[in-house]
Design a protein around this motif. Structure first.
Motif, PDB file in Angstrom:
ATOM      1  N   GLN A 115     -14.738  -3.674  -0.289  1.00  7.21           N
ATOM      2  CA  GLN A 115     -14.504  -2.333  -0.534  1.00  7.21           C
ATOM      3  C   GLN A 115     -15.987  -1.412  -0.724  1.00  7.21           C
ATOM      4  O   GLN A 115     -16.071  -0.418  -0.499  1.00  7.21           O
TER       5      GLN A 115
ATOM      6  N   ILE B 168     -11.376 -17.950 -11.347  1.00  2.00           N
ATOM      7  CA  ILE B 168     -12.367 -16.884 -11.453  1.00  2.00           C
ATOM      8  C   ILE B 168     -13.766 -17.079 -10.658  1.00  2.00           C
ATOM      9  O   ILE B 168     -14.444 -17.724 -11.016  1.00  2.00           O
TER      10      ILE B 168
ATOM     11  N   SER C  18      -6.961  -5.220   4.769  1.00  2.65           N
ATOM     12  CA  SER C  18      -6.630  -4.573   3.361  1.00  2.65           C
ATOM     13  C   SER C  18      -7.421  -5.281   2.273  1.00  2.65           C
ATOM     14  O   SER C  18      -8.421  -4.834   1.963  1.00  2.65           O
ATOM     15  N   ILE C  19      -6.819  -6.349   1.698  1.00  3.63           N
ATOM     16  CA  ILE C  19      -7.467  -6.920   0.604  1.00  3.63           C
ATOM     17  C   ILE C  19      -8.640  -7.849   1.197  1.00  3.63           C
ATOM     18  O   ILE C  19      -9.684  -7.751   0.310  1.00  3.63           O
TER      19      ILE C  19
ATOM     20  N   ASN D 129     -11.775  -9.513  -5.244  1.00  7.27           N
ATOM     21  CA  ASN D 129     -10.375  -9.230  -4.914  1.00  7.27           C
ATOM     22  C   ASN D 129      -9.299 -10.430  -4.723  1.00  7.27           C
ATOM     23  O   ASN D 129      -8.299 -10.352  -4.332  1.00  7.27           O
TER      24      ASN D 129
ATOM     25  N   GLN E 208      -1.899 -12.184  -6.288  1.00  6.64           N
ATOM     26  CA  GLN E 208      -0.754 -11.380  -7.010  1.00  6.64           C
ATOM     27  C   GLN E 208       0.201 -10.868  -5.798  1.00  6.64           C
ATOM     28  O   GLN E 208       1.283 -10.972  -5.843  1.00  6.64           O
ATOM     29  N   VAL E 209      -0.497 -10.520  -4.706  1.00  6.91           N
ATOM     30  CA  VAL E 209       0.295 -10.331  -3.255  1.00  6.91           C
ATOM     31  C   VAL E 209       1.291 -11.604  -2.873  1.00  6.91           C
ATOM     32  O   VAL E 209       2.295 -11.421  -2.764  1.00  6.91           O
TER      33      VAL E 209
ATOM     34  N   GLU F  98      -7.962 -12.252  -7.277  1.00  8.12           N
ATOM     35  CA  GLU F  98      -7.004 -12.291  -8.138  1.00  8.12           C
ATOM     36  C   GLU F  98      -5.631 -11.206  -7.199  1.00  8.12           C
ATOM     37  O   GLU F  98      -4.510 -11.526  -7.494  1.00  8.12           O
ATOM     38  N   GLU F  99      -6.119 -10.111  -6.829  1.00  8.93           N
ATOM     39  CA  GLU F  99      -5.405  -9.376  -6.229  1.00  8.93           C
ATOM     40  C   GLU F  99      -4.549  -9.829  -4.928  1.00  8.93           C
ATOM     41  O   GLU F  99      -3.095  -9.836  -4.866  1.00  8.93           O
TER      42      GLU F  99
END
Lengths: 545, 305, 501, 309
Positions: free
Chosen positions: C243, C348, C290-291, C353, C359-360, C355-356
Motif C-alpha cells: 500500500q 507475526i 488487492s491484499i 498484510n 482472515q480472508v 494477517e488480513e
C-alpha cells in the motif's frame, strides 16, 4: 476624634448562589480616625469581616456583590477603584493581618522574603527592603531576627508567625491596619503580648486600627470604640466603656452575660468511686537523629510524671497552653498512644492490658468530644449514620429497629430537631455540629466524656449554651467529664477540680476555687492574669502587670 | 536526613535485587532463545554449540549462581545477539532515553504550567473548558498514531522537520513532541486543579492585601505551592518514558533503552533484559530521588524528614 | 493546548531547520539505505541471516562464488575456477592480487581460516546451516589454490562456496564480529546510533563502484521508509508494504520467498479429501492485486521456478468450492470429524498484510463449512510448533510458513520438509523418502527429474500443504540513482549495482 | 470568614439525593450529560449491536477495500469508510465495542480491587507488611510489562482473560500507591480517630470511614486508567500478545490501521476517535460524579445552574 481616616457608609454586600441570596452585610456604617482603634465585634456569621474585606477589595466576585455603600479614604471611594489603584493602596496605606498566620503566610518562601515582598511591590529597592525587613522583625520583637530571616513559616510558633504578619503589615507605615481576629488561635499569654505589641506600634505610628474579633475581653482591652454586629447589621456602637457598662441592645447584653468566668465556683460533693487513675505517666518522643551514632538518643518528654484521679460524676478541668502536653494526655487516656512509663487504670484495671470484650467495654464507657466538630464528623455520613454508628459498633446496645427513635431522642436531648437526622454535617453551624458530636458521645451511655477543647472553636454565646448542655447532661446521666481547655474562664465556670499543665508536667492541682482564687504556682498566676477580661476598667491594671 | 537516605537506598537495593532475581526466572519461562537465533533449518550440532557457548546447557541453578556471581562485579554477561557486554549496550542506549524523557517532560511541564495556571485563574471560562477538553484529548491519543500522523503531517506534507534519525537537533523535535503529548494532557489537568486550590488559599489573600498584581499572585505565590502534585505526576510520566518509550524510539529510529529492551525480550537476550531492567530501575530510583530533592527545594515543609 | 504546541512546533522547526543536516546533503555519490530492522551483528559468517546479508554480503565480505539472481547458476567471485577431484575433494583456484581491507593478503591460508572459523564450534556461525552435516577440511595447495574436502561428498560444492564468506584472518575466531573485514568493494566504517556506515574500498580488485559511501539506517515503519526516499532523506527504502508502493519510484520484484500453510496431518487433516478441500476452497486469485501485489505468483510447490527441481507441469489448484463441499460431505459420511475447529497459526512479521490475508482465507473456508480459528503468534512461540520433536498429543492445525530457497537447488528445501527425517516434515512416506535420497545423490538431468517427481508426488498425491504464493517485495528507489532490484535483493543488495544518473 | 450560607437556608435543602435528583444534577452539567449520553449509546451498541448487525462488519468484500468515508453510495454502514478487507468501519467499531469495554473494564476493575486492597493494608497497617508491599510494588513497576505479557502467554497461552491479567498486574501499582498515600492522610483525621475511640473494628474504620474518602480519587484515576489500558491493550495486540482475531478491539483496529495511515487514514482514525471519546466522556463523568456524590460539594453543581441561566 476630629479627623476621620476611613469612613464606611451604608455598605451592603450579598453573596449570590443557587440557594438564594445571602445578605452578608446590610447598610453597615462605621468609621475610624487616625490613632484610634475600632473594634468590630460579632460572632461567626455576623458579617463582621465582610466590610473590612470589601475595603481591601478581597471579596471574590462572583459570588460576592457590593450592592450599595461607599468607603471614603483620602477623598476617594475605595469601592470604586480599579485593580491597579487598589494595589497602590493595599499593603501601603491600608494593610491587613489575619486570624491564622500559618495559612496566611506562603509556606514555601522564607519569612524575610515575604516581608521584603511587601516593600518591593510598592517600589522599595531590594537592598533597602532587606535592611528594612530585619528592622521590622526586630521591631515586632522576634527573637534572633537576623538568623531567622531565611526561615520558613512552619518553623515558627503561632505567636511568632503573627509577629511576622504584623511586621509585614506595618512595613510601609500604613495609615490603617485591619486586624481580622489576630489572636484567636493563640494562647492567652501569647495573645496578651501580641495585643501589647499592636498597641505599642499604634502609639509609635499613630495609625488607625480596625480590630475584628468575637472576643469581648480583647475588645475591652484594646479598643477605643466598638460596633457590635449581628446577622449582617450593626446593632450597637459607641465608646467601649459606654457599650460595656450600659449595653443598649439585648444582643449586646446577651453577649456580655455569656462571657465565662462570671459564675460562682461550683461546690460538688466528691464521690468516693475512682473511675480513672493515672499513675506516673511519662511519654517520650524520639527526636530525629542519626541511627548509626552510638550513644543516648535525644528524646523530648511530652508527659513528665503525670498522676491524677478522676472520681465518678465530677468535672476535672485540665488547663495548659499549646505544648503543655494536654493533647498527649488526652491521646494516652483514649489509648491512642502508649505511654513510655506509668499506667492508666480504669476501675482498677490497667487500660493498656485490656483486650477483647473488656477493651470494648472500656471504649463504651469512655467517650470523647473533640475540639473541631467539622473534622470529627465524617462529611460523607448523614447525622443519623454518625449518631447511630456507636450502636453499630457495639452490637446489642440497641436493636437496629430502635435506632431511628434513639437518634431522634439524642438529637432532642442536645437541643437539635429530630428531622436533622437526615442532613449532613456541613449543613450545620459549628455549635450545632458540636451538639451532634455530643449526641454521638452519649449514644452508648458512657460514664466519662473526655472533652478535648470541646468548646474552644465556638462563639461565646454558643460556648455558654454547650457548657449548659454538658452540665445538664451531667446532672441527668451522672457523667464525669475530663475537660481539657486552654481557656481559663471556661474551666472556672465548669470544672470541679483543675489540673494545670506546663511543659508536660502537672504544676498545680486543686479545686477550682483554690486554683483561681489562690493560685500558688507562678505559671498559674501568669495564665490567669493574661486572660482578657471583658471589663474595660481592668484594662489599666493589666497594662501595669 | 542521612538516616532517611540510608534507609531508602537500602530498601531500593533490596527491591533491585528482588527485581533482577525475578526477571532472571521470569525471562527463562518464556522459552529458549536457540530457535530464534539460528535459522530454522539449523543442524543439531550448531544448536548444541550455540547452547554450550552461551551456557544454556547448564542447569538453571548453575546459570543463576553464575549470574549472581557476575552481579557482584556488575557483570551481566554478554549480549546473545550482539556479543558485547550487556551492561555496555544498555549504558550506551541510556542517554538517548534519558534525554528524550527530559526534553519531553520538560516541554509537557511548560505547557502544563502555563495552560493550567491560565485555566485556573478563571475556572469554567471558555479558555478553561477548551484547555480541559484538549488536554483530555491529548491524554487519550495512542502514541504510535500520533507518531505516524506527526511524520506524515510535519515531515512529509509540511516538510518542517526530518522524518527520523538522531543526528541533528531537528530530528529530536518530532519524537519529543509526540512523547510530550500524553504527559502534557495529564499535567494540564493536575496543574489546573492544584492551581485552583492554591489560588483559593489564605496566603493568596495575604498577597492581595499586600497589593500584589495578578501575575505575581499566580506565578510567584500560587504556582510554587501548586507544583508538588504536578512534579509527582511528571515524575511518574518521566519514569514511564524511561521504562519504555518503545514505540517512539522504534518508529523514529532512536537507539534508546526501550527499543533495546523490547528487542532483547523478543529475542530472549536475557543478559540484556536483566541489565536493562536493572539500569532502568536504578535510573527511576535516581529520578524519584531527584523528585524528592525538588520537593524539598520547592516546599521547605518537606525538608528534614 | 495542542494549538499552542503546534504553533510552537512551527517556531522551533523554523529556527532549527537552518542547522539541520539531512542525509541528502552528504554529496552526490553517497547512499542512504533505509532497512526495516537493525541486525544483531554483521559478521561475515552470518550472511544468510535476514538483515545481515543485505549489508555485508558482497559489499564488505565477498564469497568464493555467487549465484546468478535470475537462474541461480554459479558465478566466480573470489574463486576463479573449481574442479571436482573425486572423493569429495574440490580444487578451488583463487583470485590473485586481492587484499583484505586490513591489508592482509587474500590467499589459500585466508580461505582456510575463513572455513575453519565458519565451521568452528567456538562460535555458532549461522551460515553453517547451509552446510549442515558436512565436514569440511582444507588443504592449502599453493598461495592461490586450495583443496576443500567434504565428508560426505558434496555434489553442490560450487553452490556451497557461495555461502563461504572470506573474512580477514585477523578476525577473532572465537567471537561474532560487529566490524567485519573482507575484500569487498566497501569497507566497514562505523556502527552507531545513526546506523551502519561503509565507505568505498579504494584498493578493490574489481570495478570501482559508483557510490563512495553508504549509510544503512533502520526504520521499522514501512510508510516512514517510503517517505524518507520521497523526501530525499534516503536513496533506497527496502521492503515497503504494497500500500505504500504508490509511485514511479517503487519497484516490485519476486523476492525468492514462498508461502504456504503446512497441515499437521492429524484428524481431520489426516484425510486426503479434507486437505484437498482446503486447497479447492481457497480462491488464490482473489487476493492478488488487492491484499497482495498484482505481481505475486501462485505457488504449486515450495520452490521458485528458477530452482533446479521445480516441476513446471504442476497446475495451481482451481477455486472450486462445490467440489470442496462434496469432498467434505464424503469425508463426513465416513466419520471424519470435518467440523472440528482447527487452528490457523500465523507468525507475526512474515510480510505486510499477512494477517488480513489469513482472515480472508478463513472466511473462504468458512463458506464451505470449514471451521478455522486464526491465531497470530510471536516467533518464539510459533517456533515451538514447527520443529521436531513434536509433542505426543499434537492436534491437526494449519501453520503458516514462508521459505526462501535462493540457492539454485531443490535439496535445500526437500529433505528438511518432506523426508521422514526432516526436522519439519509432517509425514513419513517411503516413496517420497526414496525419491529425495536418489535425487540428492544424482546429478544433472536425473537430479532435476527426481526432484520434479518428488514435488509432483507431494503436491498431487499427498497434499501436505496449502501452497499460496511466490512473494513480491517492493523497493523504493530514489530517482537520483539507478538500481534495479532482483530476486536476491531482499537478502543481498550489492551497492556496486547502484549507479547515479 | 462567614460561611456563605446561613444554617437556616442550608436546612431547606433536600436531605439525600434520590435517583431522580441525581439525574437532575446531571442535566445541569451539560458536558457531563453529553458524556453520559455518549457512554450509554456506546454500551447499548455493545450490548445489542452485534446480533443486529449479523454479518455486516465481519464479511469481507475485497472490492470495497479501503473505501474512503463519506461516500453514501456504498450504503450507511460504509459512512466511515471500509477497512483493508472491505468491511465497514462503523459496523466494526460497534462489534469491537464489547470486547474493548469488557477488557478495559475488567482490567481496570481487577487492578483497582487488588491495588486498593493492598494500598489500604500498606497505608493503614504500615510497618513491615507495608514496607514489603511497597517493595513488591517497586518490583512490579520496574518489571517490563512486555516481558510479563510474554511470561503469561507462555504459561497460559493466548486468551482474553490473560490479556486482562497482564494489563491488570501492570496497573496495580498505580492504585496501590495512590490509595496508600490517601489512607496515610485520612487515617489521622479526627473522625477516623473518633471511630477508633468508640471501638470500631479495623474493618469498620476502613470500610466506613477511610474507603469512602478514597473512592473519589480512585474513581478519577480509573477513568484515566481506562484509556491507558485500552491503548496498552492495542500495543500488546500489535506485538501478537493481545487480543487475537477473530476478536478485535478498537485498539487492535488502530494498530491494524497504522500500516495504512499514509494511504487510508480512516482505518485507524475512527477507532482512535472512539477511544479518545470514551476516555474523555469517562473523565467528564467522573468529575461530575465526584462532585455529585460529595454532600459538601454538591451545591457546586447547583451553582452551575445559576451561572448558566
Amino acid at each position: 476624634m476630629s479627623e476621620t481616616l476611613l469612613e464606611v457608609r451604608d455598605l451592603s454586600v450579598e453573596f449570590r448562589s443557587s440557594r438564594g441570596i445571602t445578605r452578608a452585610v446590610q447598610n453597615v456604617s462605621w468609621s475610624v480616625a487616625p490613632g484610634e482603634t475600632l473594634a468590630i465585634l460579632g460572632e461567626s456569621g455576623s458579617g463582621k469581616s465582610v466590610s473590612a474585606n470589601a475595603v481591601m477589595g478581597l471579596i471574590d466576585s462572583p459570588p460576592g456583590h457590593i450592592t450599595s455603600g461607599t468607603a471614603m479614604y483620602g477623598g476617594r471611594d475605595l469601592l470604586q477603584l480599579s485593580g491597579a489603584q487598589r494595589r497602590g493602596i493595599n499593603g501601603k496605606s491600608i494593610s491587613m493581618i489575619f486570624q491564622d498566620p500559618l495559612a496566611h503566610l506562603n509556606p514555601v518562601y522564607p519569612v524575610g522574603w515575604q516581608i521584603e515582598e511587601t516593600l518591593r511591590i510598592h517600589g522599595v529597592s531590594s537592598g533597602e527592603a532587606r535592611k528594612r525587613a530585619l528592622e521590622l522583625l526586630e521591631q515586632v520583637k522576634l527573637p534572633n531576627a537576623r538568623q531567622r530571616l531565611g526561615d520558613y513559616p512552619h518553623q515558627f510558633s503561632g505567636g511568632q508567625r503573627q509577629r511576622i504578619m504584623i511586621a509585614m503589615a506595618v512595613a510601609l507605615r500604613p495609615d490603617l491596619l485591619i486586624a481580622d481576629e489576630p489572636t484567636t488561635a493563640l494562647d492567652v499569654t501569647v495573645q496578651a503580648r501580641i495585643l501589647d505589641l499592636l498597641k505599642e506600634l499604634q502609639r509609635e505610628s499613630g495609625m488607625g486600627m480596625v480590630l475584628i474579633t468575637h472576643d469581648l475581653g480583647v475588645v475591652a482591652q484594646v479598643a477605643d470604640r466598638v460596633v457590635v454586629m449581628k446577622d449582617g447589621q450593626v446593632v450597637e456602637g459607641g465608646a467601649v466603656g459606654d457599650v460595656f457598662r450600659r449595653p443598649a441592645h439585648p444582643y449586646t447584653r446577651k453577649l456580655l452575660s455569656a462571657v465565662p468566668g462570671q459564675e460562682p465556683f461550683r461546690h460538688v460533693e466528691q464521690k468516693p468511686e475512682v473511675l480513672v487513675e493515672a499513675k506516673g505517666l511519662v511519654k517520650e518522643y524520639l527526636l530525629a537523629s542519626n541511627p548509626f551514632k552510638v550513644g543516648a538518643t535525644p528524646t523530648t518528654r511530652a508527659l513528665d510524671d503525670v498522676s491524677f484521679k478522676l472520681h465518678a460524676g465530677e468535672t476535672l478541668g485540665i488547663v495548659g497552653e499549646s505544648g503543655s502536653g494536654k493533647t498527649t494526655l488526652a491521646r494516652t487516656l483514649l489509648r491512642l498512644t502508649q505511654p513510655t512509663a506509668g499506667e492508666i487504670a480504669y476501675k482498677g484495671t490497667n487500660v493498656f492490658s485490656l483486650r477483647g470484650r473488656a477493651l470494648r467495654e472500656f471504649r463504651r464507657k469512655l467517650q470523647v468530644v473533640f475540639q473541631d466538630p467539622t473534622a470529627s464528623l465524617n462529611p460523607r455520613m448523614s447525622i443519623h449514620e454518625i449518631v447511630s454508628e456507636p450502636w453499630a459498633i457495639h452490637a446489642g446496645v440497641l436493636p437496629r429497629a430502635e435506632w431511628r427513635a434513639g437518634v431522634e431522642d439524642l438529637l432532642v436531648q442536645v437541643g437539635l430537631k429530630p428531622e436533622h437526622a437526615d442532613r449532613y454535617p456541613h449543613q450545620f453551624s459549628g455549635g450545632q455540629r458540636q451538639r451532634i458530636a455530643i449526641a454521638r458521645a452519649l449514644a452508648l451511655q458512657p460514664e466519662i466524656i473526655l472533652c478535648d477543647e470541646a468548646v474552644s472553636a465556638l462563639d461565646v454565646s454558643v460556648q455558654a449554651q454547650v457548657i449548659a448542655l454538658l452540665k445538664e447532661l451531667q446532672k441527668k446521666h451522672g457523667l464525669a467529664y475530663i475537660f481539657i481547655a486552654h481557656d481559663l474562664p471556661l474551666v472556672r465556670d465548669f470544672a470541679d477540680r483543675v489540673l494545670v499543665m506546663c511543659k508536660g508536667k502537672l504544676v498545680e492541682e486543686g479545686t477550682t476555687e483554690e486554683i483561681f482564687a489562690r493560685p500558688k504556682d507562678p505559671y498559674t498566676v501568669e495564665l490567669i492574669n493574661a486572660s482578657p477580661h471583658p471589663d474595660p476598667e481592668r484594662l489599666d491594671r493589666h497594662e501595669i502587670a | 536526613m542521612t538516616y532517611y537516605l540510608t534507609k531508602r537506598t537500602l530498601w531500593s537495593a533490596v527491591s533491585l535485587f528482588g527485581l533482577v532475581v525475578f526477571v532472571f526466572f521470569m525471562a527463562r519461562l518464556t522459552g529458549s532463545p536457540v530457535d530464534l537465533y539460528l535459522p530454522i533449518d539449523a543442524p543439531e550440532s550448531l544448536r548444541e554449540d550455540f547452547e554450550r557457548i552461551h551456557g544454556f546447557d547448564l542447569p538453571l541453578w548453575q546459570q543463576f549462581v553464575d549470574f549472581l556471581g557476575g552481579l557482584l562485579t556488575f557483570d551481566f554477561g554478554q549480549s546473545l545477539r550482539q556479543g558485547v557486554p550487556a551492561l555496555e549496550l544498555v549504558l550506551r542506549a541510556m542517554p538517548t532515553t534519558l534525554l528524550l524523557a527530559l526534553y519531553s517532560i520538560g516541554l509537557a511541564l511548560i505547557v502544563a504550567i502555563v495552560t493550567g495556571a491560565l485555566a485556573a485563574w478563571r475556572p469554567n471560562s471558555i479558555f478553561d473548558r477548551i484547555a480541559t477538553l484538549l488536554s483530555l484529548l491529548g491524554a487519550s491519543l495512542p502514541n504510535f498514531w500520533v507518531a505516524i500522523v506527526g511524520v506524515l503531517i510535519f515531515a512529509v506534507t509540511l516538510r518542517w522537520v526530518p522524518t527520523s534519525g538522531t543526528g541533528s537537533v531537528a530530528q529530536w523535535i518530532l519524537p519529543v513532541f509526540v512523547l510530550a503529548i500524553r504527559p502534557a494532557g495529564l499535567l494540564v489537568q493536575v496543574a489546573r486543579s492544584s492551581m485552583i486550590s492554591a489560588l483559593s488559599s489564605a496566603y493568596v489573600k495575604t498577597a492581595q492585601a499586600k497589593g500584589a498584581a495578578p501575575a505575581r499572585i499566580i506565578f510567584i505565590h500560587a504556582l510554587r505551592n501548586a507544583m508538588l502534585p504536578v512534579i509527582t505526576v511528571a515524575g511518574d510520566q518521566a519514569a514511564g518514558i524511561i521504562n519504555g518509550a518503545v514505540i517512539v524510539e522504534t518508529i523514529f529510529g532512536f537507539p534508546g533503552v526501550g527499543k533495546l529492551l523490547i528487542d532483547s525480550i523478543m529475542f530472549r537476550d536475557f543478559a540484556v533484559v536483566q541489565a536493562g531492567v536493572m539500569v532502568t530501575a536504578v535510573a527511576i530510583f535516581i529520578l524519584n530521588f531527584t523528585i524528592d530533592i525538588v520537593y524539598a527545594v520547592l516546599d521547605p515543609r518537606t525538608r528534614g524528614h | 493546548m495542542d494549538r499552542i504546541m503546534n504553533s510552537t512546533a512551527f517556531a522551533v522547526a523554523a529556527a532549527v531547520l537552518s542547522f539541520a543536516a539531512p542525509a541528502w546533503s552528504q554529496g552526490d555519490t553517497s547512499l542512504t539505505i533505509a532497512l526495516p530492522a537493525e541486525p544483531a551483528d554483521i559478521d561475515g559468517c552470518n550472511t544468510t541471516v535476514t538483515g545481515i546479508g543485505v549489508i555485508v554480503k558482497e559489499n564488505i565480505v565477498e564469497t568464493l562464488t555467487t549465484l546468478d539472481p535470475d537462474d541461480s547458476t554459479v558465478q566466480p567471485r573470489l574463486a576463479t575456477a573449481w574442479e571436482d577431484l573425486g572423493d569429495g575433494t574440490w580444487r578451488v583456484s583463487l583470485r590473485e592480487n586481492v587484499t583484505f581491507h586490513d591489508g592482509a593478503p587474500f590467499n589459500a591460508e585466508a580461505v582456510a581460516f575463513a572455513i575453519d572459523r565458519l565451521t568452528s564450534d567456538a562460535i555458532a556461525c549461522r551460515d553453517r546451516t547451509k552446510i549442515a552435516n558436512v565436514e569440511l577440511t582444507t588443504t592449502v595447495v599453493d598461495e592461490h589454490t586450495i583443496d576443500i574436502h567434504a565428508e560426505p561428498a558434496q555434489i553442490l560444492m560450487p553452490t556451497l562456496l557461495s555461502f563461504i564468506g572470506a573474512v580477514s584472518p585477523n578476525t577473532p575466531a572465537d567471537e561474532i564480529s560487529r566490524a567485519p573485514v573482507g575484500t569487498g568493494p566497501f569497507r566497514f566504517e562505523s556502527w552507531d546510533s545513526e546506523g551502519i556506515a561503509v565507505t568505498r574500498n579504494a584498493d578493490y580488485w574489481g570495478e570501482e563502484p559508483a557510490a563512495t559511501d553508504a549509510l544503512y539506517v533502520f526504520r521499522p515503519e514501512s510508510a516512514l521508509r517510503a517517505a524518507m526516499v520521497e523526501l530525499g532523506e534516503a536513496d533506497i527504502a527496502h521492503d515497503i508494504a504494497p500500500q505504500d508502493a504508490t509511485t514511479e519510484m517503487d519497484h516490485a520484484f519476486l523476492n525468492g520467498e514462498t508461502t504456504r500453510l503446512r497441515m499437521v496431518m492429524e484428524p481431520p487433516l489426516d484425510d486426503l479429501r479434507v486437505r484437498k478441500a482446503f486447497n479447492l476452497a481457497f480462491d488464490r486469485n482473489a487476493l492478488i492485486g488487492s491484499i497482495l501485489s498484482d505481481r505475486a505468483e501462485l505457488a504449486t510447490q515450495f520452490i521458485l521456478p528458477k530452482i533446479d527441481g521445480h516441476n513446471p507441469d504442476l497446475e495451481p489448484w482451481p477455486y472450486d468450492p462445490e467440489q470442496a463441499k462434496a469432498l467434505l460431505e464424503e469425508a463426513r459420511a465416513d466419520g471424519v470429524p470435518v467440523d472440528k475447529e482447527l487452528r490457523l497459526v500465523g507468525r507475526i512479521g512474515f510480510f505486510p498484510n499477512q494477517e488480513e490475508m489469513l482472515q480472508v482465507m478463513q472466511q473462504m473456508w468458512s463458506q464451505v463449512g470449514l471451521n478455522v480459528r486464526l491465531e497470530m503468534m510471536e516467533s518464539a512461540e510459533w517456533l515451538k510448533l514447527v520443529n521436531k520433536p513434536y509433542p505426543e498429543d499434537r492436534e491437526a492445525m494449519l501453520i503458516q510458513e514462508q521459505h526462501d530457497n535462493n540457492n539454485g537447488d531443490a535439496s535445500f528445501t526437500m529433505r528438511f520438509r518432506f523426508h521422514s527425517d526432516g526436522r519439519q516434515s509432517e509425514f513419513s512416506i517411503p516413496e517420497v523418502d526414496k525419491l529425495i535420497e536418489d535425487a540428492e545423490a544424482a546429478t544433472g538431468e536425473e537430479r532435476t527429474r527426481l526432484f520434479q517427481e518428488a514435488n509432483r508426488v507431494i503436491s498431487e498425491e499427498i497434499v501436505p500443504s496449502v501452497y499460496m504464493y511466490h512473494m513480491i517485495s517492493y523497493m523504493r528507489v530514489s530517482p537520483e540513482i539507478s538500481y534495479e532490484p532482483n530476486s536476491l535483493s531482499l537478502i543481498q543488495l550489492e551497492l556496486a549495482d547502484v549507479t547515479f544518473d | 470568614m462567614n460561611s456563605a450560607v446561613l444554617p437556616g437556608e442550608a436546612a431547606r435543602r433536600r436531605p439525600r439525593p434520590t435517583k431522580w435528583a441525581m439525574l437532575a444534577l446531571l442535566r445541569r452539567d451539560k458536558f457531563a450529560l453529553a458524556a453520559a449520553v455518549f457512554l450509554v449509546v456506546v454500551v447499548l451498541a455493545a450490548l445489542v449491536g452485534p446480533p443486529l448487525l449479523g454479518g455486516i462488519g465481519i464479511d469481507m468484500d475485497l472490492m470495497a477495500r479501503n473505501a474512503p468515508p463519506f461516500e453514501p453510495d456504498r450504503g450507511f454502514w460504509h459512512i466511515l469508510g471500509s477497512d483493508a478487507l472491505g468491511r465497514p468501519i462503523l459496523a466494526r467499531i460497534i462489534i469491537a465495542a464489547r470486547p474493548t469495554l469488557l477488557i478495559a473494564a475488567a482490567a481496570v476493575l481487577l487492578s483497582m480491587v487488588v491495588g486498593v486492597l493492598l494500598g489500604l493494608i500498606a497505608g493503614y497497617k504500615g510497618g513491615i507488611v507495608g514496607d514489603v508491599i511497597m517493595r513488591l510494588t517497586d518490583i512490579v513497576m520496574s518489571f517490563p510489562s512486555l516481558l510479563l505479557a510474554l511470561v503469561v502467554l507462555y504459561i497460559f497461552g493466548p486468551a482474553i482473560t490473560n490479556v486482562i491479567i497482564v494489563l491488570a498486574i501492570t496497573r496495580v501499582p498505580v492504585y496501590l500507591r495512590t490509595t496508600r498515600a490517601e489512607v496515610l492522610e485520612i487515617r489521622s483525621r479526627m473522625f477516623v480517630v473518633a471511630a477508633e475511640v468508640t471501638g470500631a473494628s479495623v474493618f469498620r474504620t476502613v470500610s466506613r470511614h477511610i474507603l469512602p474518602m478514597v473512592v473519589p480519587t480512585i474513581a478519577t484515576l480509573m477513568t484515566i486508567e481506562f484509556a491507558f489500558v485500552m491503548l496498552a491493550e492495542a500495543s500488546l495486540s500489535f506485538l501478537g500478545l493481545g487480543v487475537q482475531a477473530p476478536d478485535f478491539t478498537w485498539g487492535v483496529m488502530v494498530a491494524e490501521g497504522r500500516s495504512y495511515l499514509a494511504t487510508a487514514w480512516w482505518l485507524s482514525f475512527w477507532p482512535g476517535v472512539f477511544i479518545a471519546l470514551v476516555t474523555m466522556s469517562l473523565n467528564l463523568l467522573s468529575n461530575w460524579l465526584r462532585i455529585a456524590t460529595d454532600p459538601v460539594q454538591r451545591w457546586r453543581l447547583e451553582r452551575e445552574v445559576a451561572s448558566d441561566e
